[in-house]
Design a protein around this motif. Structure first.
Motif, PDB file in Angstrom:
ATOM      1  N   ASP A 176       0.810  -1.217   0.000  1.00 28.50           N
ATOM      2  CA  ASP A 176       0.000   0.000   0.000  1.00 28.50           C
ATOM      3  C   ASP A 176       0.847   1.272   0.000  1.00 28.50           C
ATOM      4  O   ASP A 176       0.518   2.239  -0.690  1.00 28.50           O
ATOM      5  CB  ASP A 176      -0.910   0.003   1.229  1.00 28.50           C
ATOM      6  CG  ASP A 176      -1.890  -1.161   1.214  1.00 28.50           C
ATOM      7  OD1 ASP A 176      -2.702  -1.224   0.279  1.00 28.50           O
ATOM      8  OD2 ASP A 176      -1.820  -1.999   2.139  1.00 28.50           O
ATOM      9  N   TYR A 177       1.917   1.250   0.791  1.00 29.10           N
ATOM     10  CA  TYR A 177       2.774   2.434   0.922  1.00 29.10           C
ATOM     11  C   TYR A 177       4.231   1.995   0.991  1.00 29.10           C
ATOM     12  O   TYR A 177       4.544   0.869   1.378  1.00 29.10           O
ATOM     13  CB  TYR A 177       2.443   3.224   2.206  1.00 29.10           C
ATOM     14  CG  TYR A 177       0.993   3.597   2.333  1.00 29.10           C
ATOM     15  CD1 TYR A 177       0.473   4.724   1.715  1.00 29.10           C
ATOM     16  CD2 TYR A 177       0.123   2.798   3.089  1.00 29.10           C
ATOM     17  CE1 TYR A 177      -0.868   5.058   1.828  1.00 29.10           C
ATOM     18  CE2 TYR A 177      -1.217   3.122   3.207  1.00 29.10           C
ATOM     19  CZ  TYR A 177      -1.719   4.252   2.569  1.00 29.10           C
ATOM     20  OH  TYR A 177      -3.044   4.564   2.671  1.00 29.10           O
ATOM     21  N   ALA A 178       5.121   2.906   0.622  1.00 30.92           N
ATOM     22  CA  ALA A 178       6.555   2.646   0.748  1.00 30.92           C
ATOM     23  C   ALA A 178       7.250   3.909   1.198  1.00 30.92           C
ATOM     24  O   ALA A 178       6.818   5.028   0.891  1.00 30.92           O
ATOM     25  CB  ALA A 178       7.148   2.167  -0.579  1.00 30.92           C
ATOM     26  N   ILE A 179       8.327   3.720   1.939  1.00 25.50           N
ATOM     27  CA  ILE A 179       9.231   4.826   2.246  1.00 25.50           C
ATOM     28  C   ILE A 179      10.245   4.895   1.108  1.00 25.50           C
ATOM     29  O   ILE A 179      10.868   3.889   0.760  1.00 25.50           O
ATOM     30  CB  ILE A 179       9.958   4.607   3.586  1.00 25.50           C
ATOM     31  CG1 ILE A 179       8.956   4.496   4.723  1.00 25.50           C
ATOM     32  CG2 ILE A 179      10.937   5.752   3.848  1.00 25.50           C
ATOM     33  CD1 ILE A 179       8.048   5.688   4.889  1.00 25.50           C
ATOM     34  N   SER A 180      10.360   6.063   0.511  1.00 25.02           N
ATOM     35  CA  SER A 180      11.276   6.223  -0.613  1.00 25.02           C
ATOM     36  C   SER A 180      11.961   7.579  -0.485  1.00 25.02           C
ATOM     37  O   SER A 180      11.981   8.177   0.587  1.00 25.02           O
ATOM     38  CB  SER A 180      10.518   6.085  -1.940  1.00 25.02           C
ATOM     39  OG  SER A 180      11.410   5.977  -3.031  1.00 25.02           O
ATOM     40  N   TYR A 181      12.499   8.082  -1.589  1.00 30.79           N
ATOM     41  CA  TYR A 181      13.318   9.290  -1.590  1.00 30.79           C
ATOM     42  C   TYR A 181      12.778  10.256  -2.633  1.00 30.79           C
ATOM     43  O   TYR A 181      12.495   9.861  -3.766  1.00 30.79           O
ATOM     44  CB  TYR A 181      14.779   8.945  -1.916  1.00 30.79           C
ATOM     45  CG  TYR A 181      15.286   7.713  -1.207  1.00 30.79           C
ATOM     46  CD1 TYR A 181      15.854   7.788   0.061  1.00 30.79           C
ATOM     47  CD2 TYR A 181      15.184   6.457  -1.807  1.00 30.79           C
ATOM     48  CE1 TYR A 181      16.313   6.649   0.714  1.00 30.79           C
ATOM     49  CE2 TYR A 181      15.633   5.309  -1.162  1.00 30.79           C
ATOM     50  CZ  TYR A 181      16.190   5.417   0.095  1.00 30.79           C
ATOM     51  OH  TYR A 181      16.628   4.283   0.739  1.00 30.79           O
ATOM     52  N   GLN A 182      12.678  11.525  -2.275  1.00 31.72           N
ATOM     53  CA  GLN A 182      12.152  12.486  -3.248  1.00 31.72           C
ATOM     54  C   GLN A 182      12.934  12.485  -4.563  1.00 31.72           C
ATOM     55  O   GLN A 182      12.315  12.452  -5.637  1.00 31.72           O
ATOM     56  CB  GLN A 182      12.108  13.897  -2.661  1.00 31.72           C
ATOM     57  CG  GLN A 182      11.518  14.894  -3.664  1.00 31.72           C
ATOM     58  CD  GLN A 182      11.612  16.343  -3.224  1.00 31.72           C
ATOM     59  OE1 GLN A 182      11.700  16.647  -2.023  1.00 31.72           O
ATOM     60  NE2 GLN A 182      11.590  17.262  -4.183  1.00 31.72           N
ATOM     61  N   PRO A 183      14.277  12.541  -4.556  1.00 28.90           N
ATOM     62  CA  PRO A 183      14.982  12.545  -5.844  1.00 28.90           C
ATOM     63  C   PRO A 183      14.637  11.335  -6.726  1.00 28.90           C
ATOM     64  O   PRO A 183      14.476  11.486  -7.941  1.00 28.90           O
ATOM     65  CB  PRO A 183      16.464  12.523  -5.424  1.00 28.90           C
ATOM     66  CG  PRO A 183      16.475  13.179  -4.086  1.00 28.90           C
ATOM     67  CD  PRO A 183      15.217  12.706  -3.422  1.00 28.90           C
ATOM     68  N   GLN A 184      14.517  10.156  -6.107  1.00 32.15           N
ATOM     69  CA  GLN A 184      14.192   8.969  -6.890  1.00 32.15           C
ATOM     70  C   GLN A 184      12.754   9.015  -7.407  1.00 32.15           C
ATOM     71  O   GLN A 184      12.453   8.539  -8.504  1.00 32.15           O
ATOM     72  CB  GLN A 184      14.401   7.706  -6.047  1.00 32.15           C
ATOM     73  CG  GLN A 184      15.838   7.477  -5.609  1.00 32.15           C
ATOM     74  CD  GLN A 184      16.805   7.349  -6.777  1.00 32.15           C
ATOM     75  OE1 GLN A 184      16.456   6.838  -7.835  1.00 32.15           O
ATOM     76  NE2 GLN A 184      18.026   7.839  -6.590  1.00 32.15           N
ATOM     77  N   LEU A 185      11.844   9.599  -6.621  1.00 33.27           N
ATOM     78  CA  LEU A 185      10.450   9.686  -7.050  1.00 33.27           C
ATOM     79  C   LEU A 185      10.329  10.417  -8.380  1.00 33.27           C
ATOM     80  O   LEU A 185       9.608   9.978  -9.281  1.00 33.27           O
ATOM     81  CB  LEU A 185       9.621  10.418  -5.985  1.00 33.27           C
ATOM     82  CG  LEU A 185       8.195  10.772  -6.414  1.00 33.27           C
ATOM     83  CD1 LEU A 185       7.322   9.532  -6.497  1.00 33.27           C
ATOM     84  CD2 LEU A 185       7.576  11.795  -5.454  1.00 33.27           C
ATOM     85  N   HIS A 186      11.027  11.526  -8.532  1.00 38.54           N
ATOM     86  CA  HIS A 186      10.962  12.295  -9.774  1.00 38.54           C
ATOM     87  C   HIS A 186      11.324  11.397 -10.965  1.00 38.54           C
ATOM     88  O   HIS A 186      10.629  11.382 -11.985  1.00 38.54           O
ATOM     89  CB  HIS A 186      11.921  13.484  -9.718  1.00 38.54           C
ATOM     90  CG  HIS A 186      11.507  14.560  -8.762  1.00 38.54           C
ATOM     91  ND1 HIS A 186      10.920  15.736  -9.162  1.00 38.54           N
ATOM     92  CD2 HIS A 186      11.615  14.649  -7.409  1.00 38.54           C
ATOM     93  CE1 HIS A 186      10.680  16.501  -8.113  1.00 38.54           C
ATOM     94  NE2 HIS A 186      11.107  15.862  -7.026  1.00 38.54           N
ATOM     95  N   LEU A 187      12.422  10.662 -10.828  1.00 40.75           N
ATOM     96  CA  LEU A 187      12.868   9.805 -11.929  1.00 40.75           C
ATOM     97  C   LEU A 187      11.866   8.681 -12.196  1.00 40.75           C
ATOM     98  O   LEU A 187      11.582   8.347 -13.359  1.00 40.75           O
ATOM     99  CB  LEU A 187      14.244   9.211 -11.611  1.00 40.75           C
ATOM    100  CG  LEU A 187      15.383  10.213 -11.367  1.00 40.75           C
ATOM    101  CD1 LEU A 187      16.696   9.462 -11.162  1.00 40.75           C
ATOM    102  CD2 LEU A 187      15.504  11.205 -12.511  1.00 40.75           C
ATOM    103  N   GLN A 188      11.319   8.103 -11.126  1.00 40.58           N
ATOM    104  CA  GLN A 188      10.399   6.975 -11.296  1.00 40.58           C
ATOM    105  C   GLN A 188       9.100   7.402 -11.959  1.00 40.58           C
ATOM    106  O   GLN A 188       8.548   6.667 -12.785  1.00 40.58           O
ATOM    107  CB  GLN A 188      10.140   6.329  -9.927  1.00 40.58           C
ATOM    108  CG  GLN A 188      11.351   5.570  -9.399  1.00 40.58           C
ATOM    109  CD  GLN A 188      11.297   5.311  -7.909  1.00 40.58           C
ATOM    110  OE1 GLN A 188      10.505   5.911  -7.176  1.00 40.58           O
ATOM    111  NE2 GLN A 188      12.137   4.407  -7.435  1.00 40.58           N
TER     112      GLN A 188
END
Length: 313
Positions: A76-88
């Protein structure tokens, strides 16, 4: 009208059906450590239960898996990183930032305190170790630019996840990707003093280091708002009761009681978002533009494609 005796009334209340808690899965970005403290405190204090949630917190086998699992509907949810989110998102993954866990960069360009790099201009001709290509190279390029250098002036060396060991052993002269709240302490415990050049003080737009991501196509906004409210209560409890919160957190696993985690706890405490659901739209717009200027994305997406404030929608 007859009134039930007190005992009978209590029994009648107990006989009423109890609503089942909503079960959700939250994938961490790594094994449990002080970066995740508000989540663990919320779990231990019953704040998730207060919101009608039963949260399964899962540490991944591979740190790159959680956002992919959320995009695929397997978490349902994940902890991730803002810089990686943009690329994904540019790669087409159905993901959005729905909350912030750590609201400042943790990443830094780390060197030995007594090493050959005393100022950024000393990086000319030096080796810089990294773990993840792409964003980290863009960060280095921006940092070098503030000292009048370019990527051609340094040699980038992949050291996998062995950032501190590679620096201590002299395999590289600096590393990018080290977390200021962990690796500096780790170096000290291994007999070496490190020093950080902070990315946000060296030309890089500030960003959220750790964020909550969800699949907007399947996400329940009310449930997400309740999850983030529980995390907010966890973060507030940590600020108001730091010693009690540390005892609560460190008691959840034996290996959390060591000196590294105790020091990391203190270093990380002021960096947690006290309003996890709140969204700084300008921060996401600026970092999106930064990635475009660095050539990592071919267009500039609107913030609404990247992030949302579930409490305002």
């Amino acid at each position: 009208m007859k009134h039930l005796p007190l005992a009978a009334a209590a029994l009648a209340l107990l006989a009423q059906p109890v609503l089942a808690a909503d079960k959700v899965t939250l994938m961490l970005d790594w094994f449990v450590n002080p970066d995740h403290a508000p989540i663990i405190v919320a779990q231990e204090k019953g704040f998730f239960a207060d919101e009608g949630l039963e949260v399964e917190v899962v540490a991944p086998a591979d740190p790159s898996d959680p956002p992919k699992l959320v995009a695929a509907g397997k978490a349902d949810y994940a902890i991730s990183y803002q810089p990686q989110l943009h690329l994904q998102v540019h790669e087409g993954l159905p993901l959005k930032r729905v909350g912030t866990l750590v609201a400042t960069p943790l990443n830094c360009l780390m060197v030995k305190a007594d090493g050959p790099v005393q100022q950024l201009s000393d990086l000319k001709g030096k080796k810089i170790g990294y773990s993840v290509s792409g964003v980290e190279e863009a960060l280095v390029g921006q940092i070098l630019g503030t000292a009048g250098l370019t990527m051609a002036d340094v040699e980038m060396v992949s050291v996998n996840w062995s950032l501190s060991p590679a620096l201590i052993a002299g395999q590289v002269d600096a590393t990018i990707g080290a977390y200021r709240n962990f690796e500096l302490t780790q170096m000290r415990l291994e007999g070496a003093e490190g020093r950080c050049f902070f990315v946000e003080e060296s030309g890089v737009p500030t960003y959220d280091e750790l964020i909550f991501v969800a699949n907007p196509q399947t996400m329940d906004k009310d449930r997400t708002a309740r999850l983030l409210h529980a995390v907010e209560r966890g973060a507030q409890y940590m600020v108001n009761h730091p010693d009690e919160a540390w005892q609560l957190f460190s008691a959840t696993a034996p290996d959390l009681k060591d000196e590294l985690n105790a020091d990391a706890w203190k270093e990380t405490l002021p960096r947690f978002s006290q309003s996890p659901a709140a969204l700084d739209q300008g921060r996401y717009a600026r970092f999106e533009q930064f990635l475009h200027d660095a050539g990592l994305v071919d267009s500039v997406l609107p913030v609404s494609d990247l992030a949302m404030d579930v409490g305002a929608q």
